[in-house]
Design an enzyme around this catalytic site. Sequence first.
Site, short mmCIF file in Angstrom:
data_model
loop_
_atom_site.label_atom_id
_atom_site.label_comp_id
_atom_site.label_asym_id
_atom_site.label_seq_id
_atom_site.Cartn_x
_atom_site.Cartn_y
_atom_site.Cartn_z
N LYS A 13 6.77 -13.47 2.49
CA LYS A 13 7.79 -12.54 2.99
C LYS A 13 7.35 -11.91 4.32
CE LYS A 13 7.62 -9.95 -0.72
NZ LYS A 13 6.54 -10.63 -1.47
N ARG A 88 12.73 -3.87 -5.16
CA ARG A 88 11.99 -4.59 -6.21
C ARG A 88 12.73 -4.60 -7.53
NH1 ARG A 88 6.65 -6.22 -4.85
NH2 ARG A 88 6.24 -5.32 -2.81
N ARG A 127 -5.82 -14.82 2.39
CA ARG A 127 -5.08 -14.08 3.43
C ARG A 127 -6.01 -13.16 4.24
NH1 ARG A 127 0.10 -10.76 1.71
NH2 ARG A 127 -1.32 -9.85 0.19
N ARG A 160 -7.02 -7.50 2.17
CA ARG A 160 -6.49 -6.36 1.44
C ARG A 160 -7.25 -6.14 0.13
NH1 ARG A 160 0.05 -7.16 1.61
NH2 ARG A 160 -0.20 -6.61 -0.60
N ARG A 171 -0.53 -8.17 -10.24
CA ARG A 171 0.68 -8.18 -9.39
C ARG A 171 1.60 -9.33 -9.77
NH1 ARG A 171 -1.94 -8.71 -3.85
NH2 ARG A 171 0.15 -8.65 -3.00
P1 AP5 Z 1 2.45 -13.16 3.14
O1 AP5 Z 1 3.48 -13.43 4.18
O2 AP5 Z 1 1.47 -12.07 3.40
O3 AP5 Z 1 3.15 -12.96 1.70
P2 AP5 Z 1 4.01 -11.76 1.14
O4 AP5 Z 1 5.11 -12.35 0.33
O5 AP5 Z 1 4.40 -10.82 2.23
O6 AP5 Z 1 2.94 -11.12 0.17
P3 AP5 Z 1 2.54 -9.62 -0.10
O7 AP5 Z 1 1.27 -9.70 -0.89
O8 AP5 Z 1 2.50 -8.77 1.14
O9 AP5 Z 1 3.74 -9.15 -0.97
P4 AP5 Z 1 3.76 -8.05 -2.01
O10 AP5 Z 1 5.19 -7.98 -2.32
O11 AP5 Z 1 2.85 -8.27 -3.15
O12 AP5 Z 1 3.07 -6.81 -1.26
P5 AP5 Z 1 3.63 -5.59 -0.41
O13 AP5 Z 1 2.77 -5.49 0.78
O14 AP5 Z 1 5.09 -5.67 -0.24
O15 AP5 Z 1 1.69 -14.56 2.89
C1 AP5 Z 1 0.56 -14.62 2.03
C2 AP5 Z 1 -0.46 -15.62 2.59
O16 AP5 Z 1 0.11 -16.94 2.51
C3 AP5 Z 1 -0.81 -15.40 4.08
O17 AP5 Z 1 -2.19 -15.63 4.25
C4 AP5 Z 1 0.01 -16.46 4.82
O18 AP5 Z 1 -0.65 -16.91 5.99
C5 AP5 Z 1 0.12 -17.57 3.78
N1 AP5 Z 1 1.39 -18.30 3.86
C6 AP5 Z 1 2.64 -17.76 3.97
N2 AP5 Z 1 3.58 -18.72 3.99
C7 AP5 Z 1 2.92 -19.90 3.88
C8 AP5 Z 1 3.35 -21.27 3.84
N3 AP5 Z 1 4.65 -21.63 3.93
N4 AP5 Z 1 2.41 -22.23 3.72
C9 AP5 Z 1 1.11 -21.89 3.64
N5 AP5 Z 1 0.63 -20.63 3.69
C10 AP5 Z 1 1.52 -19.63 3.79
O19 AP5 Z 1 3.34 -4.39 -1.40
C11 AP5 Z 1 2.03 -3.95 -1.65
C12 AP5 Z 1 2.07 -2.88 -2.75
O20 AP5 Z 1 2.85 -1.76 -2.30
C13 AP5 Z 1 2.73 -3.32 -4.05
O21 AP5 Z 1 1.77 -3.93 -4.91
C14 AP5 Z 1 3.25 -2.00 -4.61
O22 AP5 Z 1 2.23 -1.30 -5.23
C15 AP5 Z 1 3.66 -1.25 -3.36
N6 AP5 Z 1 5.06 -1.46 -3.01
C16 AP5 Z 1 5.55 -2.10 -1.89
N7 AP5 Z 1 6.89 -2.10 -1.90
C17 AP5 Z 1 7.27 -1.46 -3.04
C18 AP5 Z 1 8.55 -1.15 -3.61
N8 AP5 Z 1 9.70 -1.52 -3.02
N9 AP5 Z 1 8.56 -0.49 -4.78
C19 AP5 Z 1 7.43 -0.10 -5.37
N10 AP5 Z 1 6.19 -0.37 -4.89
C20 AP5 Z 1 6.13 -1.04 -3.74
#
Ligand code: AP5
Length: 212
Positions: A13, A88, A127, A160, A171
């Site tokens: 994402k 979410r 990552r 991270r 997660r």
């Molecule tokens: P990446 O693009 O970083 O993936 P992502 O889907 O953004 O993963 P996140 O871990 O950031 O999502 P998340 O939803 O768990 O965390 P968030 O930060 O929102 O890609 C991952 C890796 O894969 C990278 O190294 C990339 O290079 C590689 N990659 C990507 N695409 C690829 C492809 N096609 N081929 C090969 N490699 C690829 O949230 C963090 C925390 O915040 C949560 O755990 C929660 O506690 C809190 N939080 C955030 N939002 C909320 C909410 N709305 N409600 C409640 N708590 C929340």
Amino acid sequence: MFVVLLGPPGAGKGTQAQRIAVATKLVHISTGDMFRENVKNETELGKLAKTYMDRGDLVPDEVTIKMLLERIGRDDARAGAMFDGFPRNVVQAQALDEALAAQGGRIDHALLISVRDDELIARLGGRWICRNCGKLYHERNDPPKAEGVCDACGGELYQRDDDKADVVAARLEKQKPPVALIDHYRTAGVLTEIDGERSLDAVTASLLEALG
Ligand code: AP5
């Protein structure tokens, strides 16, 4: 245009949001980035959010929705935005719908990126992120030119805390998009499902095609 990016942790994402923001000029709003900024700055919100993030839990809805509504009230998000990591669940989706409706907007596209668990685990474990500009890398799939250094700005790369194996497992168990949330957008007629297990460029192309 208002867009939500849905998908499990590690689906891509954030990576795709960075690419789409460049291509479309849409403002990229990531609740995960907002929480991490607060954790870094040791704000009260950051201290609270960290207790949930460290366990692989979602931060409570009332805290997250308040933060998101404050963000979309700013001028740069009035004409459109791309939400990454929000909503979410249906409670968050309804809060977003109501806030956008109040300013005459709606979600135009919900893009669901699907990836299998074993690939998600490999992606999160490899990552790396720029401490300065936030650009995302993967040590195998999308490495920087020089190890540990951001291609874009020369900043230091870090991993991270919540990408450690035990937190990743939590997660993946607790944070996949619930069926009710996917149905919320399917019923609204705005859902597009994208196969996220292809190259970065192929996924970007599909997402841009869905956005028209
Ligand atoms: P990446 O693009 O970083 O993936 P992502 O889907 O953004 O993963 P996140 O871990 O950031 O999502 P998340 O939803 O768990 O965390 P968030 O930060 O929102 O890609 C991952 C890796 O894969 C990278 O190294 C990339 O290079 C590689 N990659 C990507 N695409 C690829 C492809 N096609 N081929 C090969 N490699 C690829 O949230 C963090 C925390 O915040 C949560 O755990 C929660 O506690 C809190 N939080 C955030 N939002 C909320 C909410 N709305 N409600 C409640 N708590 C929340």
